[in-house]
Design a protein around this motif. Structure first.
Motif, mmCIF file in Angstrom:
data_model
loop_
_atom_site.group_PDB
_atom_site.id
_atom_site.type_symbol
_atom_site.label_atom_id
_atom_site.label_comp_id
_atom_site.label_asym_id
_atom_site.label_seq_id
_atom_site.Cartn_x
_atom_site.Cartn_y
_atom_site.Cartn_z
ATOM 1 N N ALA A 445 -1.557 15.882 27.112
ATOM 2 C CA ALA A 445 -1.168 14.769 26.027
ATOM 3 C C ALA A 445 0.239 15.272 25.405
ATOM 4 O O ALA A 445 1.268 14.431 25.265
ATOM 5 N N ASP A 446 0.400 16.560 25.004
ATOM 6 C CA ASP A 446 1.889 16.882 24.641
ATOM 7 C C ASP A 446 2.823 16.879 25.612
ATOM 8 O O ASP A 446 3.806 16.499 25.206
ATOM 9 N N HIS A 447 2.437 17.072 26.888
ATOM 10 C CA HIS A 447 3.762 16.999 28.180
ATOM 11 C C HIS A 447 4.067 15.590 27.808
ATOM 12 O O HIS A 447 5.069 15.189 28.050
ATOM 13 N N ALA A 448 2.949 14.627 27.884
ATOM 14 C CA ALA A 448 3.183 13.098 28.128
ATOM 15 C C ALA A 448 3.973 12.771 27.052
ATOM 16 O O ALA A 448 4.966 12.056 27.290
ATOM 17 N N ARG A 449 3.655 13.151 25.842
ATOM 18 C CA ARG A 449 4.356 12.790 24.627
ATOM 19 C C ARG A 449 5.715 13.254 24.548
ATOM 20 O O ARG A 449 6.790 12.530 24.531
#
Length: 608
Positions: A445-449
Motif C-alpha cells: 500500500a505504501d508503494h502504491a501510494r
C-alpha cells in the motif's frame, strides 16, 4: 575451564537419543529421482539456469540467485533434468513450490573442482565467494546464507565465534555423530571461519550428554586455542541466544542479532560444509540426517544427497508402515507433522521421526487457561506466554507485538508444560504470520501510494510546464504584435511626413510656375524660348507619379490595417484622404500647365 552462565526457564524432556547413535553414519546411495527446491534458505529463491532434457554433472550449479540474498543450488549427482515444476516441499502447510527434478544416470560424474590448498593466501572476499558459490546456508536453523552471516557490519567486530554443538532437541543426533566421525572437518571449517572473522575467542559448546563427541572434539582441537565448553543438558540450550548467554553471560537485545554484542554462532554441519567447499572444492550437495523413531527397524544417521525423497530415506532405515502413526520433520519440540512422504531432503533437514501412536500420542483437546503461570516460568526468553496467547487468539496482533512476540524462538517449552494442553506455539506462529502478511500488505500500500503521489506530482508538473509554455507563446505573440504595430505606426508617421514634404514642395513649385507663367504672359518671350516650359511639365508629371505611388502605398497600408490593426485604421484613412487631395491638386496643376503651354504658340503668332 570455561566459565558458564545460565539462562532463565527451560525444561528437561526425555532425550531418546540412544535410538540413533548405536550405528555409524551410513550412506543412502542415489535414489531414482532427486527433487531440488529452488527455495532452501532464507532470502530470495534461486532461479533455474538449466533446461529440461539437459545433462548435468555432479556439483554443477543448476539454480542461482543473481541479485539479492541467496545461494546456489547444485546437482547432487550427474543425470538429466527431467522437469522444472511445482512439487510438495518441506513446510508446515504442506505447500508446493518450484523444484528441479533430476533423474540420475548412475555414473555419478563430477564436474571440475577447484580445491584451495592455502586459503590464507587468498583475499577474504574470495573465500566468502567460494562459500557462496558452494551453496552453503545455515544447516541447523532457518538456513541463513553463510557467506552473508560471515560478513558482519564493519562497526560490529566479532570477538567471540561459537560453534553450536549443543543439539538440545530430543531424538536428533546428526551433530553428535558428525562430531564423533568428522571432528577434523569440523575444526577445519571452524579455522576457515575464524580466519575470515578474526575473533578473539573460539568456543565449541556441547551438552554433557554427548561424551563421545566431547572426547573427539577435544582430540581434534589439541594444540589450538579453541575452547571446548561442556554445558548442562537443558532444553533449549541449543538455541542461539541461549547458548550465547550460557557461554558469554551476555544477552542479545530484543530485535537484535548476536553481532550486536560481538558474537557469532555457526552450526556443526555448516563448519563441515565450509571445510569441504574451501579445502575440497565440493559444494553443499549432501548432509547428515537422523532417521529415528519406534516405527523404523534400523534408526540411525545417514549421509543423504540433497533432494532425496523422505520416502526413499525411510526405506533405507527399514520403515514399518503398520506401526507408523506420525511422521515429524525435525524434533518433537520444534518440528512439524508431514502430510506426505514425497517431500525431499533440503539443506536445513536434520531429522525425521517415524513415531508410533504410543510414542508421540495425539495431543489432548485444548482446555481453558487456568492461569497457572507455568508457561512463563518455562519461557527461556522471559516473555509472557499467557498474554501473548490471549492477544493472538483475539487477533489483537499489535498488542502481542508490543509484548515482544517476535522474540519468541518457538521452542515449545510453554506448550510442553501447559496443563490445559493449549498449543501456544501454534497461536504464536499464526500471529507472526498474520503480522508479516499485514506488513507486506502495508508495504504494498505504501508503494502504491508513493507511485500514485509520484504520478500526481508528475501530472501537476506537466500541467505547470504546459501552462508556462502557453504563457511564453502568448507573451511572444503579444511582443510580436506590439512590434508589428509599432513598425506600422512608424511607417504611417514617416509616410505622413514624406507626404507633407512632397505636398509642400509641389505647392511651392506650382506657385513658382504660376508666377513665372504670369510674368511670361505679360512679357512674351522670344520664339526660341517657348521650349523652356517643357521642364515644368516633366516636373509636374513626376510629382503626379510620386503622389499616385504614395497613394497606392497608403491604400495598401490602410487595407492591411483594417485586417490586422484596427487601432491604426483611422489614422491611415486620414493619410489616404490627404494623399487623394495631393493627387487631385497635382493633376489640376499639370492640366493647367498643359493648357497654358497649348495656348502660348497661338498668342505668340497673333502678336507677330
Amino acid at each position: 575451564m570455561t566459565h558458564l552462565w545460565d539462562f532463565p526457564g527451560g525444561i528437561h524432556p526425555p532425550q531418546h537419543k540412544d535410538f540413533s547413535t548405536a550405528r555409524p553414519i551410513r550412506h543412502t546411495g542415489i535414489p531414482e529421482r532427486l527433487i531440488l527446491p529452488l527455495q532452501q534458505h532464507i532470502g530470495d529463491p534461486a532461479e533455474a539456469i538449466v533446461e529440461v532434457g539437459e545433462r548435468v554433472l555432479k556439483g554443477q550449479i543448476i539454480a542461482d540467485v543473481k541479485t539479492g540474498m541467496g545461494v546456489a543450488v547444485h546437482a547432487p549427482t550427474s543425470g538429466l533434468i527431467e522437469s522444472i515444476s511445482e512439487h510438495p516441499v518441506p513446510h508446515p502447510s504442506g505447500m508446493a513450490d518450484w523444484c528441479i527434478t533430476l533423474k540420475p544416470d548412475g555414473e555419478d560424474q563430477w564436474c571440475s573442482r577447484n580445491p584451495v590448498t592455502d586459503y590464507r593466501a587468498l583475499d577474504r572476499d574470495q573465500v566468502l565467494e567460494i562459500i557462496r558459490n558452494a551453496g552453503i546456508s545455515g544447516m541447523g536453523g532457518a538456513g541463513f546464507p553463510t557467506n552473508i552471516k560471515l560478513r558482519p557490519p564493519r562497526d560490529r567486530k566479532v570477538s567471540t565465534l561459537i560453534l553450536n554443538g549443543a543439539e538440545c532437541e530430543p531424538y536428533i543426533t546428526a551433530d553428535d555423530m558428525t562430531m564423533r566421525e568428522k571432528a577434523d572437518d569440523v575444526v577445519a571449517g571452524l579455522k576457515v571461519m575464524a580466519w575470515i572473522l578474526r575473533p578473539e575467542r573460539c568456543v565449541i559448546g556441547i551438552e554433557d550428554n554427548k561424551p563421545e563427541a566431547i572426547a573427539a572434539m577435544r582430540k581434534a582441537t589439541e594444540g589450538t586455542q579453541t575452547e571446548i565448553a561442556v554445558i548442562p543438558t537443558k532444553y533449549p540450550s541449543g538455541g542461539e541466544k541461549q547458548l550465547i548467554q550460557i557461554l558469554t553471560g551476555m544477552e542479545v537485545p530484543s530485535g537484535g542479532i548476536p553481532a550486536d554484542i560481538g558474537v557469532m554462532c555457526q552450526n556443526i554441519g555448516t563448519a563441515v560444509a565450509v571445510a569441504q567447499a574451501v579445502l575440497g572444492g565440493s559444494p553443499l550437495i549432501s548432509r547428515i540426517v537422523t532417521i529415528t523413531g519406534e516405527a523404523v527397524r534400523e534408526p540411525g544417521n545417514f549421509e543423504v544427497l540433497i533432494g532425496t525423497p523422505i520416502e526413499y530415506l525411510l526405506e533405507q532405515a527399514g520403515i514399518q508402515l503398520d506401526k507408523l502413526s506420525r511422521l515429524v520433520l525435525g524434533g518433537p519440540m520444534m518440528g512439524y507433522t508431514l502430510t506426505t512422504e514425497a517431500i525431499p531432503v533440503i539443506k536445513t533437514t536434520n531429522c525425521v521421526i517415524a513415531a508410533t501412536a504410543s510414542e508421540l500420542p495425539a495431543p489432548p483437546p485444548e482446555q481453558p487457561c487456568i492461569r497457572c503461570g507455568q508457561c512463563a516460568e518455562a519461557c527461556p526468553m522471559e516473555l509472557l506466554p499467557q498474554q501473548l496467547f490471549w492477544y493472538a487468539k483475539a487477533t489483537e496482533f499489535e498488542k502481542a507485538e508490543h509484548l515482544n512476540l517476535f522474540d519468541c524462538i518457538e521452542c515449545g517449552a510453554c506448550s510442553y508444560v501447559c496443563p490445559s494442553s493449549i498449543p501456544l506455539v501454534q497461536y504464536y506462529r499464526f500471529a507472526k504470520g498474520e503480522i508479516r502478511v499485514q506488513r507486506a500488505e502495508q508495504l504494498k500500500a505504501d508503494h502504491a501510494r508513493e507511485r500514485f503521489e509520484a504520478r500526481q506530482a508528475r501530472l501537476e508538473r506537466e500541467r505547470e510546464e504546459k501552462e508556462l509554455r502557453r504563457k511564453e507563446r502568448a507573451r511572444a505573440a503579444a511582443e510580436a504584435q506590439e512590434k508589428k504595430q509599432a513598425e506600422a505606426e512608424k511607417a504611417a508617421a514617416e509616410g505622413e511626413a514624406v507626404d507633407e514634404r512632397s505636398a509642400k514642395a509641389a505647392l511651392v513649385e506650382q506657385a513658382l510656375a504660376r508666377k513665372k507663367a504670369k510674368t511670361e504672359a505679360s512679357q512674351p518671350p522670344p520664339a526660341a524660348d517657348i521650349t523652356e516650359e517643357k521642364p515644368d511639365i516633366e516636373s509636374l508629371e513626376k510629382q503626379l507619379s510620386q503622389a499616385q505611388s504614395k497613394l497606392e502605398t497608403m491604400q495598401g497600408m490602410l487595407d492591411e490595417a483594417k485586417a490586422q490593426q484596427a487601432d491604426n485604421v483611422e489614422k491611415l484613412e486620414r493619410a489616404v484622404a490627404k494623399n487623394h487631395d495631393r493627387v487631385k491638386r497635382a493633376e489640376e496643376a499639370l492640366t493647367e500647365a498643359r493648357n497654358k503651354l497649348a495656348t502660348r504658340p497661338a498668342e505668340s503668332q497673333s502678336t507677330h
